[in-house]
Motif scaffolding. Sequence first.
Motif, short mmCIF file in Angstrom:
data_model
loop_
_atom_site.label_atom_id
_atom_site.label_comp_id
_atom_site.label_asym_id
_atom_site.label_seq_id
_atom_site.Cartn_x
_atom_site.Cartn_y
_atom_site.Cartn_z
N TYR A 1 -8.38 -0.42 6.60
CA TYR A 1 -8.46 0.91 6.25
C TYR A 1 -6.95 1.36 6.09
O TYR A 1 -6.24 1.09 6.86
N THR A 2 -6.94 2.43 5.27
CA THR A 2 -5.61 3.04 5.05
C THR A 2 -5.79 4.66 5.60
O THR A 2 -6.78 5.32 4.58
N ILE A 3 -5.38 5.06 6.55
CA ILE A 3 -5.58 6.62 6.75
C ILE A 3 -4.60 7.46 6.25
O ILE A 3 -3.24 7.06 6.66
N LEU A 4 -4.67 8.28 5.76
CA LEU A 4 -3.81 9.51 5.22
C LEU A 4 -4.23 10.73 5.60
O LEU A 4 -5.49 11.14 5.56
N ARG A 5 -3.37 11.49 5.74
CA ARG A 5 -3.66 12.96 6.10
C ARG A 5 -4.14 13.56 4.63
O ARG A 5 -3.52 13.04 3.42
N SER A 6 -4.89 14.74 4.65
CA SER A 6 -5.15 15.17 3.30
C SER A 6 -4.16 15.84 2.49
O SER A 6 -4.33 15.96 1.31
N GLY B 1 0.10 10.93 -4.02
CA GLY B 1 0.85 10.01 -4.86
C GLY B 1 0.62 8.79 -4.38
O GLY B 1 1.17 7.93 -4.86
N PHE B 2 -0.40 8.63 -3.39
CA PHE B 2 -0.59 6.93 -2.79
C PHE B 2 -1.32 6.35 -3.78
O PHE B 2 -2.42 6.94 -4.24
N VAL B 3 -0.97 5.04 -4.07
CA VAL B 3 -1.96 4.26 -4.90
C VAL B 3 -1.99 2.80 -4.24
O VAL B 3 -1.04 2.26 -3.69
N PRO B 4 -3.21 2.43 -3.80
CA PRO B 4 -3.21 1.27 -2.93
C PRO B 4 -2.98 -0.13 -3.54
O PRO B 4 -3.22 -0.37 -4.85
N ASN B 5 -2.46 -0.86 -2.97
CA ASN B 5 -2.13 -2.33 -3.37
C ASN B 5 -2.87 -3.19 -3.15
O ASN B 5 -3.50 -3.44 -1.76
N PRO B 6 -3.97 -3.66 -4.05
CA PRO B 6 -5.20 -4.52 -3.54
C PRO B 6 -4.81 -5.82 -2.96
O PRO B 6 -5.67 -6.31 -2.32
N SER C 1 8.42 5.88 -3.07
CA SER C 1 9.14 6.80 -3.91
C SER C 1 8.02 7.71 -4.84
O SER C 1 8.66 8.68 -5.05
N ASP C 2 6.83 7.20 -4.72
CA ASP C 2 5.89 8.30 -5.41
C ASP C 2 5.12 8.91 -4.56
O ASP C 2 4.34 10.00 -5.27
N MET C 3 5.14 8.96 -3.44
CA MET C 3 4.43 9.89 -2.49
C MET C 3 5.25 10.84 -1.96
O MET C 3 6.36 11.11 -1.96
#
Length: 252
Positions: free
Chosen positions: A221-226, A230-235, A244-246
């Motif tokens: 699980y990747t937990i992010l604040r709302s 810009g987050f893209v998961p790396n599979p 750099s994109d977040m």
Amino acid sequence: STRVNWAILNVPVLKTVEARQGLCFAFPYQENIDSINKGLMVRSGPIPSTVRGFDPNVFLYETDLDKAKELLLAGGFAEGDSFEYMVSSSAADDKTTAQLFQANMNQIGFDLNITEVDSATYDDMIYGDMDAEERPAIMGGWAWWPDYNDPWNQLDPNFSPKDGAGVSNGGWWVNERFSELMDLSQNFQTEEELIEWMKEIQNILTEQDPPAIYYGQVLWYTILRSDIKGFVPNPIYLSSYNFSDMYRETSA
């Protein structure tokens, strides 16, 4: 995730298929999942369900201490014999898993001696070229995931014959039929071919001639604040983030 956790079995030290099968039956699978991994793992063989070639009907050992003892005795060991189980000293969960396994082994009359080493020593024990007889019988807490969605890439580094340093087949396992099938599947022409060959390969690696005790496939699980955008998961590399994109979205 694409990650599978397992313990490496040292084939020249354990000597027989029966002994390795016995250790597989002695492992506390459900306890490891429930108490150590907090339910964030599902049982699997060496290939996770997220990687092509996965066999949904792969043979999985269940904890059966009577069967474990029977096979260890048939495999050339006697009650009171001991097995060295090595873990990295920095991995608290692996140490606890080892203690659960130790309790099961003690229950059927065998000793499991837990050895803790630093991470560099642990990795060198697996990747190095020292003789198998100098290595422990079991190296717990190993894990692997492929570099891309291909089962050959998942299996080859860990189970193809070790011909020197730099290969993670730390148990010096060799199986001729496995090698034949790996040669075929490296350059498969159709998905049907790959599935057929990988089904047999997975059965060799689990039921027929196990080189490892497979704990299971990690749930991630990747937990992010709302407000994080810009987050893209790396599979594949799950803990890699494109920082750099977040950015954090601010309200006007």
